[in-house]
Motif scaffolding. Structure first.
Motif, PDB file in Angstrom:
ATOM      1  N   ASP A 165       1.036  -1.301   0.288  1.00  0.00           N
ATOM      2  CA  ASP A 165      -0.045   0.211   0.033  1.00  0.00           C
ATOM      3  C   ASP A 165       1.114   1.168   0.209  1.00  0.00           C
ATOM      4  OD1 ASP A 165      -1.721   2.186   0.226  1.00  0.00           O
ATOM      5  OD2 ASP A 165      -2.847   1.564   1.935  1.00  0.00           O
ATOM      6  N   GLU A 166       0.802   1.332  -0.770  1.00  0.00           N
ATOM      7  CA  GLU A 166       2.020   3.195  -0.941  1.00  0.00           C
ATOM      8  C   GLU A 166       1.852   4.106  -0.492  1.00  0.00           C
ATOM      9  OE1 GLU A 166       4.270   2.263  -3.485  1.00  0.00           O
ATOM     10  OE2 GLU A 166       3.864   0.692  -4.538  1.00  0.00           O
ATOM     11  N   SER A 167       0.344   3.545   0.219  1.00  0.00           N
ATOM     12  CA  SER A 167       0.417   4.835   1.812  1.00  0.00           C
ATOM     13  C   SER A 167       0.527   5.012   2.615  1.00  0.00           C
ATOM     14  CB  SER A 167      -1.076   5.842   0.646  1.00  0.00           C
ATOM     15  OG  SER A 167      -2.091   4.179   1.271  1.00  0.00           O
ATOM     16  N   THR A 168       1.197   3.550   2.722  1.00  0.00           N
ATOM     17  CA  THR A 168       1.075   4.084   4.368  1.00  0.00           C
ATOM     18  C   THR A 168       2.163   4.027   4.610  1.00  0.00           C
ATOM     19  OG1 THR A 168       1.195   2.313   5.858  1.00  0.00           O
ATOM     20  CG2 THR A 168       1.729   0.882   4.614  1.00  0.00           C
ATOM     21  N   THR A 169       3.262   4.186   5.719  1.00  0.00           N
ATOM     22  CA  THR A 169       4.177   4.171   5.847  1.00  0.00           C
ATOM     23  C   THR A 169       4.889   2.606   7.416  1.00  0.00           C
ATOM     24  OG1 THR A 169       3.610   5.717   8.696  1.00  0.00           O
ATOM     25  CG2 THR A 169       4.377   6.728   5.688  1.00  0.00           C
ATOM     26  N   GLN A 170       4.569   1.646   7.295  1.00  0.00           N
ATOM     27  CA  GLN A 170       4.591   1.004   8.145  1.00  0.00           C
ATOM     28  C   GLN A 170       5.530   0.386   7.094  1.00  0.00           C
ATOM     29  OE1 GLN A 170       1.726  -1.922   8.120  1.00  0.00           O
ATOM     30  NE2 GLN A 170       2.578  -3.607   9.824  1.00  0.00           N
ATOM     31  N   ASP A 171       6.735  -0.168   8.566  1.00  0.00           N
ATOM     32  CA  ASP A 171       7.913  -0.939   7.934  1.00  0.00           C
ATOM     33  C   ASP A 171       7.218  -2.007   6.680  1.00  0.00           C
ATOM     34  OD1 ASP A 171      10.510  -1.840   8.334  1.00  0.00           O
ATOM     35  OD2 ASP A 171       9.455  -4.218   8.219  1.00  0.00           O
ATOM     36  N   ARG A 172       8.055  -2.320   5.884  1.00  0.00           N
ATOM     37  CA  ARG A 172       7.104  -3.398   4.741  1.00  0.00           C
ATOM     38  C   ARG A 172       7.441  -4.664   4.816  1.00  0.00           C
ATOM     39  NH1 ARG A 172      11.166  -2.527  -0.922  1.00  0.00           N
ATOM     40  NH2 ARG A 172      13.217  -2.911  -0.103  1.00  0.00           N
ATOM     41  N   PHE A 173       8.891  -4.664   5.780  1.00  0.00           N
ATOM     42  CA  PHE A 173       8.817  -6.459   6.385  1.00  0.00           C
ATOM     43  C   PHE A 173       7.470  -6.579   7.307  1.00  0.00           C
ATOM     44  CE2 PHE A 173      12.647  -4.832   4.791  1.00  0.00           C
ATOM     45  CZ  PHE A 173      13.134  -6.433   4.344  1.00  0.00           C
ATOM     46  N   ASP A 174       7.568  -5.818   8.249  1.00  0.00           N
ATOM     47  CA  ASP A 174       5.907  -6.022   9.169  1.00  0.00           C
ATOM     48  C   ASP A 174       4.696  -5.925   8.465  1.00  0.00           C
ATOM     49  OD1 ASP A 174       7.724  -5.642  11.433  1.00  0.00           O
ATOM     50  OD2 ASP A 174       6.841  -4.098  11.395  1.00  0.00           O
ATOM     51  N   ALA A 175       4.471  -5.164   7.507  1.00  0.00           N
ATOM     52  CA  ALA A 175       3.703  -4.901   6.568  1.00  0.00           C
ATOM     53  C   ALA A 175       3.455  -6.289   6.298  1.00  0.00           C
ATOM     54  CB  ALA A 175       3.797  -4.325   6.014  1.00  0.00           C
ATOM     55  N   ILE A 176       4.567  -7.203   5.225  1.00  0.00           N
ATOM     56  CA  ILE A 176       4.354  -8.359   4.582  1.00  0.00           C
ATOM     57  C   ILE A 176       3.810  -9.307   5.060  1.00  0.00           C
ATOM     58  CG2 ILE A 176       5.706 -10.034   3.364  1.00  0.00           C
ATOM     59  CD1 ILE A 176       7.064  -7.758   2.389  1.00  0.00           C
ATOM     60  N   ALA A 177       4.690  -9.953   6.817  1.00  0.00           N
ATOM     61  CA  ALA A 177       4.316 -10.369   7.885  1.00  0.00           C
ATOM     62  C   ALA A 177       3.243 -10.509   8.363  1.00  0.00           C
ATOM     63  CB  ALA A 177       5.671 -10.653   8.657  1.00  0.00           C
ATOM     64  N   GLY A 178       2.177  -9.205   8.469  1.00  0.00           N
ATOM     65  CA  GLY A 178       0.805  -9.150   8.690  1.00  0.00           C
ATOM     66  C   GLY A 178       0.088  -9.969   8.515  1.00  0.00           C
ATOM     67  N   ALA A 179       0.818  -9.153   6.652  1.00  0.00           N
ATOM     68  CA  ALA A 179      -0.721  -9.413   5.546  1.00  0.00           C
ATOM     69  C   ALA A 179      -0.673 -11.248   5.298  1.00  0.00           C
ATOM     70  CB  ALA A 179       0.061  -9.257   4.752  1.00  0.00           C
ATOM     71  N   ALA A 180       0.350 -11.766   5.661  1.00  0.00           N
ATOM     72  CA  ALA A 180       0.392 -13.366   5.604  1.00  0.00           C
ATOM     73  C   ALA A 180      -0.243 -14.121   6.361  1.00  0.00           C
ATOM     74  CB  ALA A 180       2.304 -13.777   5.493  1.00  0.00           C
ATOM     75  N   ARG A 181       0.147 -13.830   7.413  1.00  0.00           N
ATOM     76  CA  ARG A 181      -1.044 -14.274   8.700  1.00  0.00           C
ATOM     77  C   ARG A 181      -2.652 -13.615   8.969  1.00  0.00           C
ATOM     78  NH1 ARG A 181       3.477 -11.525  12.081  1.00  0.00           N
ATOM     79  NH2 ARG A 181       2.143  -9.717  12.260  1.00  0.00           N
ATOM     80  N   ALA A 182      -2.471 -12.804   8.450  1.00  0.00           N
ATOM     81  CA  ALA A 182      -4.135 -12.789   8.225  1.00  0.00           C
ATOM     82  C   ALA A 182      -4.768 -13.456   7.327  1.00  0.00           C
ATOM     83  CB  ALA A 182      -4.513 -11.063   7.757  1.00  0.00           C
ATOM     84  N   VAL A 183      -4.336 -14.029   6.407  1.00  0.00           N
ATOM     85  CA  VAL A 183      -4.165 -15.450   5.253  1.00  0.00           C
ATOM     86  C   VAL A 183      -4.166 -16.534   5.730  1.00  0.00           C
ATOM     87  CG1 VAL A 183      -3.554 -16.043   2.925  1.00  0.00           C
ATOM     88  CG2 VAL A 183      -3.764 -13.539   2.981  1.00  0.00           C
ATOM     89  N   ALA A 184      -3.100 -16.740   6.431  1.00  0.00           N
ATOM     90  CA  ALA A 184      -2.662 -18.377   6.907  1.00  0.00           C
ATOM     91  C   ALA A 184      -3.758 -18.727   8.212  1.00  0.00           C
ATOM     92  CB  ALA A 184      -1.402 -18.724   6.713  1.00  0.00           C
ATOM     93  N   ARG A 185      -3.648 -18.114   8.655  1.00  0.00           N
ATOM     94  CA  ARG A 185      -4.175 -17.722  10.415  1.00  0.00           C
ATOM     95  C   ARG A 185      -5.651 -19.204   9.947  1.00  0.00           C
ATOM     96  NH1 ARG A 185      -7.006 -13.730   8.552  1.00  0.00           N
ATOM     97  NH2 ARG A 185      -9.741 -13.615   8.416  1.00  0.00           N
ATOM     98  N   ARG A 186      -5.585 -19.931  10.990  1.00  0.00           N
ATOM     99  CA  ARG A 186      -6.838 -21.017  11.433  1.00  0.00           C
ATOM    100  C   ARG A 186      -6.627 -21.737  10.125  1.00  0.00           C
ATOM    101  NH1 ARG A 186     -11.392 -19.276  13.092  1.00  0.00           N
ATOM    102  NH2 ARG A 186     -11.871 -20.820  13.292  1.00  0.00           N
ATOM    103  N   PRO A 187      -5.790 -22.455   9.333  1.00  0.00           N
ATOM    104  CA  PRO A 187      -6.312 -22.790   8.082  1.00  0.00           C
ATOM    105  C   PRO A 187      -6.802 -24.097   8.482  1.00  0.00           C
ATOM    106  CG  PRO A 187      -3.997 -23.424   8.553  1.00  0.00           C
ATOM    107  CD  PRO A 187      -3.917 -23.357   9.851  1.00  0.00           C
ATOM    108  N   LEU A 188      -7.914 -24.519   7.463  1.00  0.00           N
ATOM    109  CA  LEU A 188      -8.219 -26.246   6.874  1.00  0.00           C
ATOM    110  C   LEU A 188      -7.423 -26.678   7.746  1.00  0.00           C
ATOM    111  CD1 LEU A 188     -11.816 -25.271   5.472  1.00  0.00           C
ATOM    112  CD2 LEU A 188     -10.928 -25.100   7.823  1.00  0.00           C
TER     113      LEU A 188
END
Length: 468
Positions: free
Chosen positions: A56-79
């Motif tokens: 997200d080009e509008s955010t100032t969040q550290d990009r490595f933290d942003a990637i890790a957070g986005a991945a956790r949101a996708v991969a949480r509690r897999p079936l």
């Protein structure tokens, strides 16, 4: 960034597919998002997108933290499939730009600051002949009872369709090519500017890159290009990432930035170069000359010491070879040192990338001063060139290599990149010749894929250097 609605969960099914090959799998996916990652006889190909992680080009969040957070949101509690104790790990494939403030424009239009795909399908294999096909989807938990049956039928249908297809036609023949290279006088002037900055103490090393732009008619399929790179460069980390049809990154990197598996870190510090040699005897003589070169040993030591110093802030039991050895590739030889370490369980491969990228092997030293210098001296946008590309999973394991010996395609056009480390004692003419050698893997792959580049070949010096 794109993440799934809160209630969706990841489901994955794996079936054996020993009769499938990556080239067939990828060509069948033309017009879809595609990727390929290989070293030696181990490989994985993927297609489609079940989830995308995008900057997200509008955010100032550290990009490595942003990637890790986005991945956790996708991969949480897999079936978890019936009879299993845990779900298969989902891998996110993609990479990051060289600079954190990169803007996706020009040839890099489809490559933002970072981008990763969790594929719909993966095909993975090795030299044994075994291969495995995975199908996955993000689904509502109420679909739990039927989702694995549906995914299995989907994977089996694709396997049957691919196995029944006749071989695809080979690469295009006689694609007319036109190439334009960086102006030599301007580039050698930039090397002299680097040496001036080294003499006045503002930097100790700069990795200066140049480009070749190639146009081919008709378009060359990047699958043909990466296939040739893999065939010829088995010792390198070969990659294809096509996040949008027609926009693809291909290359064959000689080193890794970070590999992490179950708490064990591995990387290689690679620097210093000399040509390979036409005979085994000449190759051995040139390798001995490289090992004896004070200039090349110093350049390689810079890369090693910086990587170790950064690792010491998070890792323990860091182990390095006492002396560098020679890494021999099809056209060039480098000095290489293996680095291994143990890292705590809370440290993932993205954390290590944050520490290590950009290494002195792709940027220079001191890091910030070298970055500022390159921004002034390089007349093009690096984009993802020399940025980390590869994959990671939600457990923090992964493999990343710098995007080197590479090109980015935009339809019928290709921009090739190659760089050389400038240190005290560098000679501009020899550094030009070194980058010429580094262009050859992709130029050769384009020729093998059907591009007629006779005119473009003259833009790369035919006479490789005896050392630099």
């Amino acid at each position: 960034m794109t993440s799934p609605p809160e209630q969706l969960r990841l489901a994955t099914v794996t079936i054996p597919a020993p009769d499938l090959r990556p080239d067939t799998f990828l060509r069948h996916a033309e017009g879809e998002e595609r990727g390929f990652w290989a070293r030696e006889d181990r490989w994985v190909a993927h297609r489609g997108v079940s989830a995308e992680l995008r900057a997200d080009e509008s955010t100032t969040q550290d990009r490595f933290d942003a990637i890790a957070g986005a991945a956790r949101a996708v991969a949480r509690r897999p079936l978890v499939p019936a009879g299993k104790t845990r779900a298969p790990r989902g891998r996110f494939y993609g990479g990051l730009s060289f600079r954190h403030d990169h803007i996706a424009t020009g040839v890099w239009h489809d490559f933002p600051s970072w981008l990763f795909h969790l594929p719909l399908f993966e095909l993975e294999g090795d030299g044994s002949g075994d291969a495995w096909l995975r199908a996955r989807a993000l689904v509502h938990p109420d679909d739990h009872d039927d989702v694995f049956g549906r995914l299995r039928r989907l994977a089996e249908s694709l396997r049957a369709e691919l196995a029944a297809r006749a071989d695809f036609a080979g690469p295009a023949v006689g694609a007319v090519g036109r190439a334009v290279a960086t102006d030599r006088a301007s580039w050698e002037a930039a090397v002299e500017a680097s040496l001036g900055a080294i003499r006045d103490g503002s930097i100790s090393k700069a990795v200066l890159a140049r480009t070749i732009d190639v146009e081919t008619t008709p378009r060359i399929d990047p699958v043909d290009v990466v296939g040739r790179l893999w065939e010829v460069n088995r010792g390198s980390h070969v990659f294809l990432f096509e996040p949008s049809p027609g926009s693809a990154l291909v290359g064959a990197a000689p080193e890794t930035v970070a590999t992490l598996r179950d708490g064990v870190f591995h990387a290689t510090a690679v620097a210093g170069s000399i040509r390979r040699g036409a005979t085994p005897r000449e190759q051995a003589q040139l390798a001995a000359r490289l090992l004896a070169s004070d200039k090349d040993r110093a350049e390689q030591r810079i890369a090693l010491d910086d990587m170790v110093a950064r690792l010491e802030t998070v890792a323990h039991q860091i182990r390095c070879d006492p002396q560098p050895h020679v890494l021999t590739l099809p056209r060039i030889q480098h000095l290489e040192t293996e680095i291994r370490a143990s890292v705590p369980s809370e440290v993932g491969v993205l954390d290590l990338l944050r520490l290590l990228h950009p290494t002195p092997a792709v940027c220079g030293l001191p890091r910030d001063a070298a970055l500022d210098f390159l921004a002034e001296e390089e007349a093009f946008e690096r984009g993802w060139y020399a940025g980390p590309v590869g994959w990671f999973d939600a457990d923090g394991d992964g493999v990343f290599a710098p995007a080197l010996r590479m090109a980015v395609s935009t339809g019928s056009g290709w921009r090739l990149f190659a760089g050389a480390g400038i240190v005290e004692g560098s000679i501009p003419a020899l550094e030009w010749e070194e980058t010429g050698i580094k262009f050859q893997p992709v130029l050769d792959a384009l020729r093998a894929a059907g591009a007629d580049l006779d005119a473009g070949a003259r833009l790369v010096d035919a006479d490789p250097p005896s050392g630099s």
